[in-house]
Design an enzyme around this catalytic site. Structure first.
Site, PDB file in Angstrom:
ATOM      1  N   GLU A 152      -3.136  -4.577  -2.966  1.00 35.78           N
ATOM      2  CA  GLU A 152      -3.653  -5.485  -4.007  1.00 35.78           C
ATOM      3  C   GLU A 152      -3.604  -4.813  -5.370  1.00 35.78           C
ATOM      4  O   GLU A 152      -3.203  -5.421  -6.367  1.00 35.78           O
ATOM      5  CB  GLU A 152      -5.110  -5.890  -3.703  1.00 35.78           C
ATOM      6  CG  GLU A 152      -5.289  -6.646  -2.408  1.00 35.78           C
ATOM      7  CD  GLU A 152      -5.612  -5.732  -1.243  1.00 35.78           C
ATOM      8  OE1 GLU A 152      -4.944  -4.692  -1.089  1.00 35.78           O
ATOM      9  OE2 GLU A 152      -6.530  -6.057  -0.473  1.00 35.78           O
ATOM     10  N   CYS A 196     -10.337  -4.618   0.210  1.00 37.83           N
ATOM     11  CA  CYS A 196     -11.395  -3.598   0.258  1.00 37.83           C
ATOM     12  C   CYS A 196     -12.266  -3.694  -0.996  1.00 37.83           C
ATOM     13  O   CYS A 196     -11.943  -4.399  -1.963  1.00 37.83           O
ATOM     14  CB  CYS A 196     -10.786  -2.206   0.395  1.00 37.83           C
ATOM     15  SG  CYS A 196     -10.199  -1.508  -1.170  1.00 37.83           S
ATOM     16  N   CYS A 243     -10.616  -2.756  -4.390  1.00 38.50           N
ATOM     17  CA  CYS A 243      -9.708  -3.816  -4.861  1.00 38.50           C
ATOM     18  C   CYS A 243     -10.492  -5.013  -5.382  1.00 38.50           C
ATOM     19  O   CYS A 243     -10.092  -5.646  -6.362  1.00 38.50           O
ATOM     20  CB  CYS A 243      -8.751  -4.232  -3.752  1.00 38.50           C
ATOM     21  SG  CYS A 243      -7.520  -2.958  -3.404  1.00 38.50           S
ATOM     22  N   CYS A 272      -4.041   0.771  -2.600  1.00 41.25           N
ATOM     23  CA  CYS A 272      -3.946  -0.435  -1.784  1.00 41.25           C
ATOM     24  C   CYS A 272      -2.897  -1.398  -2.343  1.00 41.25           C
ATOM     25  O   CYS A 272      -2.586  -1.383  -3.540  1.00 41.25           O
ATOM     26  CB  CYS A 272      -5.284  -1.172  -1.750  1.00 41.25           C
ATOM     27  SG  CYS A 272      -6.564  -0.349  -0.810  1.00 41.25           S
ATOM     28  N   ASN A 288       0.843  -1.196   0.000  1.00 42.02           N
ATOM     29  CA  ASN A 288       0.000   0.000   0.000  1.00 42.02           C
ATOM     30  C   ASN A 288       0.878   1.245   0.000  1.00 42.02           C
ATOM     31  O   ASN A 288       1.948   1.287   0.628  1.00 42.02           O
ATOM     32  CB  ASN A 288      -0.997   0.009   1.167  1.00 42.02           C
ATOM     33  CG  ASN A 288      -0.377  -0.122   2.537  1.00 42.02           C
ATOM     34  OD1 ASN A 288       0.651  -0.773   2.706  1.00 42.02           O
ATOM     35  ND2 ASN A 288      -1.001   0.482   3.525  1.00 42.02           N
ATOM     36  N   ILE A 289       0.428   2.238  -0.746  1.00 38.64           N
ATOM     37  CA  ILE A 289       1.185   3.483  -0.913  1.00 38.64           C
ATOM     38  C   ILE A 289       0.235   4.636  -0.617  1.00 38.64           C
ATOM     39  O   ILE A 289      -0.696   4.895  -1.397  1.00 38.64           O
ATOM     40  CB  ILE A 289       1.754   3.595  -2.347  1.00 38.64           C
ATOM     41  CG1 ILE A 289       2.634   2.376  -2.659  1.00 38.64           C
ATOM     42  CG2 ILE A 289       2.547   4.894  -2.498  1.00 38.64           C
ATOM     43  CD1 ILE A 289       3.063   2.266  -4.116  1.00 38.64           C
ATOM     44  N   GLU A 290       0.444   5.263   0.532  1.00 36.82           N
ATOM     45  CA  GLU A 290      -0.480   6.309   0.985  1.00 36.82           C
ATOM     46  C   GLU A 290      -0.054   7.680   0.463  1.00 36.82           C
ATOM     47  O   GLU A 290       1.026   7.843  -0.126  1.00 36.82           O
ATOM     48  CB  GLU A 290      -0.561   6.288   2.513  1.00 36.82           C
ATOM     49  CG  GLU A 290      -1.114   4.953   3.007  1.00 36.82           C
ATOM     50  CD  GLU A 290      -1.383   4.892   4.488  1.00 36.82           C
ATOM     51  OE1 GLU A 290      -0.868   5.745   5.246  1.00 36.82           O
ATOM     52  OE2 GLU A 290      -2.126   3.969   4.890  1.00 36.82           O
TER      53      GLU A 290
HETATM   54  N1  THU Z   1      -5.339  -1.231   2.494  1.00 36.38           N
HETATM   55  C1  THU Z   1      -4.817  -2.090   1.580  1.00 36.38           C
HETATM   56  O1  THU Z   1      -3.670  -1.931   1.126  1.00 36.38           O
HETATM   57  N2  THU Z   1      -5.577  -3.132   1.165  1.00 36.38           N
HETATM   58  C2  THU Z   1      -6.843  -3.380   1.616  1.00 36.38           C
HETATM   59  O2  THU Z   1      -7.521  -4.251   1.079  1.00 36.38           O
HETATM   60  C3  THU Z   1      -7.368  -2.630   2.750  1.00 36.38           C
HETATM   61  C4  THU Z   1      -6.678  -1.342   3.032  1.00 36.38           C
HETATM   62  C5  THU Z   1      -4.521  -0.113   2.951  1.00 36.38           C
HETATM   63  C6  THU Z   1      -4.992   1.233   2.488  1.00 36.38           C
HETATM   64  C7  THU Z   1      -4.416   2.146   3.550  1.00 36.38           C
HETATM   65  O3  THU Z   1      -3.076   2.450   3.186  1.00 36.38           O
HETATM   66  C8  THU Z   1      -4.374   1.273   4.791  1.00 36.38           C
HETATM   67  O4  THU Z   1      -4.510  -0.066   4.354  1.00 36.38           O
HETATM   68  C9  THU Z   1      -5.479   1.594   5.802  1.00 36.38           C
HETATM   69  O5  THU Z   1      -6.727   1.536   5.195  1.00 36.38           O
END
Ligand code: THU
Length: 137
Positions: A63, A94, A97, A61, A50-52
């Protein structure tokens, strides 16, 4: 709850690749690190984390990073996806995804957590009645 050791060797490798990708998570806002990996029909593995972003909604996300990584390298025939995070139960993808997993027809998903719990599910279970190409005919 199933354990990772019950998976096939290639499935275990995919979960390990997802766990490795998780170590690269850029998550300074949520502090919630996620890793994912996909396997293509020819057995290649592509991974992602995941890259915020400070503008939170732009976050990608794990995935989707893994899927986009494979597709952008010319591999859109994906047979399996694994996702892992430090969650009490195996990590569930999520909704966004799930839609992308459906788009690329990825049939099976391994949800995992860092304690070695796994749950293998289908995209049909995760996203029943998905919007797809048929809906636009
Ligand atoms: N996140 C994912 O990478 N995959 C998911 O299926 C659920 C959420 C990440 C997004 C965000 O960076 C962090 O988790 C909190 O939601």
């Amino acid at each position: 709850m199933a354990k990772i050791t019950e998976l096939s060797e290639s499935e275990q490798r995919l979960v390990e690749a997802a766990a490795h990708a998780r170590s690269f998570s850029y998550s300074p806002y949520s502090h919630f690190a996620v890793g994912a990996a996909v396997m293509t029909s020819d057995g290649e593995i592509y991974s992602g984390c995941n890259i915020e972003n400070q503008a939170y909604s732009v976050t990608n996300c794990a995935e989707r990073t893994a899927i986009f990584n494979a597709v952008s390298e010319g591999h859109d025939d994906i047979t399996l996806l694994a996702v892992i995070a430090d969650t009490p139960a195996p990590t569930a993808p999520c909704g966004a995804c799930r839609q992308v997993i459906a788009e690329f027809g990825i049939p099976n998903i391994i949800m995992a957590n860092t304690m070695g719990d796994v749950k293998v599910v289908t995209i049909d279970e995760l996203l029943p009645a998905a919007f797809g190409a048929e809906d636009m005919k």
